[in-house]
Design a protein around this motif. Sequence first.
Motif, PDB file in Angstrom:
ATOM      1  N   SER A 174       0.868  -1.129   0.027  1.00 28.53           N
ATOM      2  CA  SER A 174      -0.084  -0.074   0.126  1.00 28.53           C
ATOM      3  C   SER A 174       0.948   1.414   0.063  1.00 28.53           C
ATOM      4  O   SER A 174       0.354   2.422  -0.446  1.00 28.53           O
ATOM      5  N   PHE A 175       1.831   1.233   0.466  1.00 26.84           N
ATOM      6  CA  PHE A 175       2.809   2.316   0.684  1.00 26.84           C
ATOM      7  C   PHE A 175       3.572   2.405  -0.765  1.00 26.84           C
ATOM      8  O   PHE A 175       3.611   3.529  -1.394  1.00 26.84           O
ATOM      9  N   GLN A 176       3.642   1.175  -1.596  1.00 28.15           N
ATOM     10  CA  GLN A 176       4.265   1.287  -2.790  1.00 28.15           C
ATOM     11  C   GLN A 176       3.367   1.826  -3.938  1.00 28.15           C
ATOM     12  O   GLN A 176       3.744   2.799  -4.473  1.00 28.15           O
ATOM     13  N   ASN A 177       2.060   1.613  -3.573  1.00 28.28           N
ATOM     14  CA  ASN A 177       1.379   2.060  -4.717  1.00 28.28           C
ATOM     15  C   ASN A 177       0.464   3.127  -4.217  1.00 28.28           C
ATOM     16  O   ASN A 177      -0.553   3.640  -4.827  1.00 28.28           O
ATOM     17  N   ASN A 178       1.084   3.738  -3.073  1.00 31.97           N
ATOM     18  CA  ASN A 178       0.169   4.853  -2.540  1.00 31.97           C
ATOM     19  C   ASN A 178      -1.067   5.193  -1.858  1.00 31.97           C
ATOM     20  O   ASN A 178      -1.720   6.109  -1.906  1.00 31.97           O
ATOM     21  N   MET A 179      -1.554   3.658  -2.026  1.00 29.80           N
ATOM     22  CA  MET A 179      -3.076   3.685  -1.301  1.00 29.80           C
ATOM     23  C   MET A 179      -2.922   4.106   0.063  1.00 29.80           C
ATOM     24  O   MET A 179      -3.687   4.767   0.582  1.00 29.80           O
ATOM     25  N   ARG A 180      -1.705   3.768   0.822  1.00 29.99           N
ATOM     26  CA  ARG A 180      -1.406   4.557   2.079  1.00 29.99           C
ATOM     27  C   ARG A 180      -0.351   5.233   1.923  1.00 29.99           C
ATOM     28  O   ARG A 180       0.922   5.066   1.502  1.00 29.99           O
ATOM     29  N   ASN A 181      -0.900   6.794   1.604  1.00 30.67           N
ATOM     30  CA  ASN A 181      -0.204   7.917   1.083  1.00 30.67           C
ATOM     31  C   ASN A 181       0.812   8.334   1.862  1.00 30.67           C
ATOM     32  O   ASN A 181       0.610   9.433   2.807  1.00 30.67           O
ATOM     33  N   ALA A 183       5.044   9.789   2.322  1.00 32.17           N
ATOM     34  CA  ALA A 183       6.147   9.884   1.204  1.00 32.17           C
ATOM     35  C   ALA A 183       7.360   9.220   1.862  1.00 32.17           C
ATOM     36  O   ALA A 183       7.828   8.378   1.153  1.00 32.17           O
ATOM     37  N   VAL A 184       7.553   9.335   3.121  1.00 28.18           N
ATOM     38  CA  VAL A 184       8.660   8.505   3.390  1.00 28.18           C
ATOM     39  C   VAL A 184       8.789   7.083   3.278  1.00 28.18           C
ATOM     40  O   VAL A 184       9.841   6.314   2.579  1.00 28.18           O
ATOM     41  N   MET A 185       7.762   6.394   3.533  1.00 29.11           N
ATOM     42  CA  MET A 185       7.651   4.977   3.444  1.00 29.11           C
ATOM     43  C   MET A 185       7.481   4.662   1.990  1.00 29.11           C
ATOM     44  O   MET A 185       7.582   3.455   1.392  1.00 29.11           O
ATOM     45  N   HIS A 186       6.852   5.568   1.171  1.00 26.76           N
ATOM     46  CA  HIS A 186       6.739   5.366  -0.519  1.00 26.76           C
ATOM     47  C   HIS A 186       8.323   5.190  -0.970  1.00 26.76           C
ATOM     48  O   HIS A 186       8.429   4.268  -1.890  1.00 26.76           O
ATOM     49  N   GLY A 187       8.918   6.149  -0.565  1.00 25.62           N
ATOM     50  CA  GLY A 187      10.302   6.268  -1.016  1.00 25.62           C
ATOM     51  C   GLY A 187      11.041   4.860  -0.707  1.00 25.62           C
ATOM     52  O   GLY A 187      11.944   4.415  -1.506  1.00 25.62           O
ATOM     53  N   VAL A 188      10.775   4.341   0.407  1.00 25.30           N
ATOM     54  CA  VAL A 188      11.552   3.243   1.075  1.00 25.30           C
ATOM     55  C   VAL A 188      11.095   1.968   0.123  1.00 25.30           C
ATOM     56  O   VAL A 188      11.733   1.133  -0.332  1.00 25.30           O
ATOM     57  N   ALA A 189       9.740   1.976  -0.058  1.00 25.40           N
ATOM     58  CA  ALA A 189       8.861   0.735  -0.599  1.00 25.40           C
ATOM     59  C   ALA A 189       8.954   0.730  -2.101  1.00 25.40           C
ATOM     60  O   ALA A 189       8.778  -0.402  -2.578  1.00 25.40           O
ATOM     61  N   GLN A 190       9.132   1.944  -2.625  1.00 27.40           N
ATOM     62  CA  GLN A 190       8.905   2.037  -4.222  1.00 27.40           C
ATOM     63  C   GLN A 190       9.570   0.865  -4.935  1.00 27.40           C
ATOM     64  O   GLN A 190       8.914   0.348  -5.975  1.00 27.40           O
ATOM     65  N   ASP A 191      10.955   0.621  -4.362  1.00 29.11           N
ATOM     66  CA  ASP A 191      11.541  -0.263  -5.511  1.00 29.11           C
ATOM     67  C   ASP A 191      12.001  -1.749  -4.654  1.00 29.11           C
ATOM     68  O   ASP A 191      12.450  -2.473  -5.473  1.00 29.11           O
ATOM     69  N   LEU A 192      11.017  -2.001  -3.617  1.00 29.31           N
ATOM     70  CA  LEU A 192      11.281  -3.190  -2.977  1.00 29.31           C
ATOM     71  C   LEU A 192      10.558  -4.154  -3.931  1.00 29.31           C
ATOM     72  O   LEU A 192       9.316  -4.074  -4.221  1.00 29.31           O
ATOM     73  N   LYS A 193      11.235  -5.410  -4.218  1.00 27.85           N
ATOM     74  CA  LYS A 193      10.702  -6.474  -4.958  1.00 27.85           C
ATOM     75  C   LYS A 193       9.991  -7.342  -3.990  1.00 27.85           C
ATOM     76  O   LYS A 193      10.021  -7.170  -2.796  1.00 27.85           O
ATOM     77  N   ALA A 194       8.606  -8.056  -4.671  1.00 33.40           N
ATOM     78  CA  ALA A 194       7.749  -8.910  -3.789  1.00 33.40           C
ATOM     79  C   ALA A 194       8.571  -9.918  -2.957  1.00 33.40           C
ATOM     80  O   ALA A 194       8.185 -10.014  -1.583  1.00 33.40           O
ATOM     81  N   THR A 195       9.705 -10.260  -3.412  1.00 31.40           N
ATOM     82  CA  THR A 195      10.336 -11.640  -2.714  1.00 31.40           C
ATOM     83  C   THR A 195      11.255 -10.899  -1.332  1.00 31.40           C
ATOM     84  O   THR A 195      10.973 -11.424  -0.342  1.00 31.40           O
ATOM     85  N   GLU A 196      11.629  -9.628  -1.755  1.00 32.86           N
ATOM     86  CA  GLU A 196      12.195  -8.878  -0.598  1.00 32.86           C
ATOM     87  C   GLU A 196      11.023  -8.477   0.420  1.00 32.86           C
ATOM     88  O   GLU A 196      11.523  -8.576   1.927  1.00 32.86           O
ATOM     89  N   MET A 197       9.851  -8.044   0.267  1.00 31.80           N
ATOM     90  CA  MET A 197       8.887  -7.795   0.836  1.00 31.80           C
ATOM     91  C   MET A 197       8.363  -9.113   1.993  1.00 31.80           C
ATOM     92  O   MET A 197       8.367  -9.009   3.193  1.00 31.80           O
ATOM     93  N   HIS A 198       8.325 -10.059   1.217  1.00 31.92           N
ATOM     94  CA  HIS A 198       8.036 -11.438   1.974  1.00 31.92           C
ATOM     95  C   HIS A 198       9.187 -11.536   3.137  1.00 31.92           C
ATOM     96  O   HIS A 198       8.747 -12.027   4.059  1.00 31.92           O
ATOM     97  N   SER A 199      10.493 -11.410   2.770  1.00 28.31           N
ATOM     98  CA  SER A 199      11.384 -11.784   3.500  1.00 28.31           C
ATOM     99  C   SER A 199      11.517 -10.749   4.536  1.00 28.31           C
ATOM    100  O   SER A 199      11.562 -11.198   5.894  1.00 28.31           O
ATOM    101  N   VAL A 200      11.360  -9.592   4.557  1.00 31.14           N
ATOM    102  CA  VAL A 200      11.473  -8.819   5.546  1.00 31.14           C
ATOM    103  C   VAL A 200      10.437  -8.575   6.644  1.00 31.14           C
ATOM    104  O   VAL A 200      10.345  -8.756   7.817  1.00 31.14           O
ATOM    105  N   ALA A 201       9.144  -9.239   5.909  1.00 36.26           N
ATOM    106  CA  ALA A 201       7.875  -9.250   6.655  1.00 36.26           C
ATOM    107  C   ALA A 201       8.017 -10.647   7.651  1.00 36.26           C
ATOM    108  O   ALA A 201       7.564 -10.516   8.775  1.00 36.26           O
TER     109      ALA A 201
END
Length: 210
Positions: A174-181, A183-201
Amino acid sequence: MKKLITAASALTALLIMQASPAADEISAEARLAAQHVAVMTCANCHGPQGRSIVPKFPTLAGQHPKYLAAQLQAFKAQTRGDPDALGYMWGMSAPLSDDLIGALAAYYGAQTPGPGRGGDSGAIARGADIYANGVAAEGIPPCVACHGPGAVGTEEAPRLAGQHAQYLLKQLRSFQNNMRNVAVMHGVAQDLKATEMHSVAAYLQSLGGA
Ligand code: HEC
Ligand code: HEC
């Protein structure tokens, strides 16, 4: 559902009883009202003392009060706009006074967080690396810089330790697609790949305790 409706009427009754907002202090009435609302209403989804057992519903126990209050205000102002925020929390937060929001935030902040939950050890190890070091090649900063050692959070960024992986993953999307808008977390998440998101979660979910 009946339980929820009864709880909602109890909530309305309590809100009518609310005294005028006191500056930084939480009155005894607000404290009691928050406890009542937490047990009768919020616990239906967020679990007893905010230790949620359903992955869709975030754990609130031990979260920083300033962050909790800011989120409740954002739901109420309808600026945190992911479909689940809209579907569940806009309505829940609408009747909450500033006083009650402050008292609910203090209540959940004072609860003991639950234990971590294990998972795929490869993903957890990869996630630990991302958390500590970021992904330099993709311009992703280390999460630890803001969320702190052990992911216990700081005054500025929320606690993530022990949170449900499913919830965390959805927030990152939601940070990546700005549904949860934000700025700071959009910057962090915008280039995170799906597998990276899964791992960090998976890593964050595995962290428990204080
Ligand atoms: C019917 C289920 C339900 C009830 C009852 C409910 N919530 Fe929620 N709450 C949710 C869901 C779902 C989310 C996650 C929304 C999202 O994914 O963006 C959430 C998110 C939150 C968050 C944001 C947590 C974070 O880490 O950012 C806070 C704070 C919160 N709720 C507080 C409360 C309080 C206080 C009450 C009682 C007045 C309450 N909730 C009642 C379902 C519920
Ligand atoms: C520059 C500081 C900063 C960095 C670096 C950072 N975050 Fe955040 N993060 C924040 C702030 C501030 C918030 C609160 C956003 C808000 O107000 O809604 C947040 C919120 C979050 C949330 C939502 C938590 C919840 O309960 O809903 C998640 C998940 C998250 N960050 C994950 C990460 C991950 C994973 C990384 C590393 C890849 C990371 N963050 C790096 C500042 C940061």
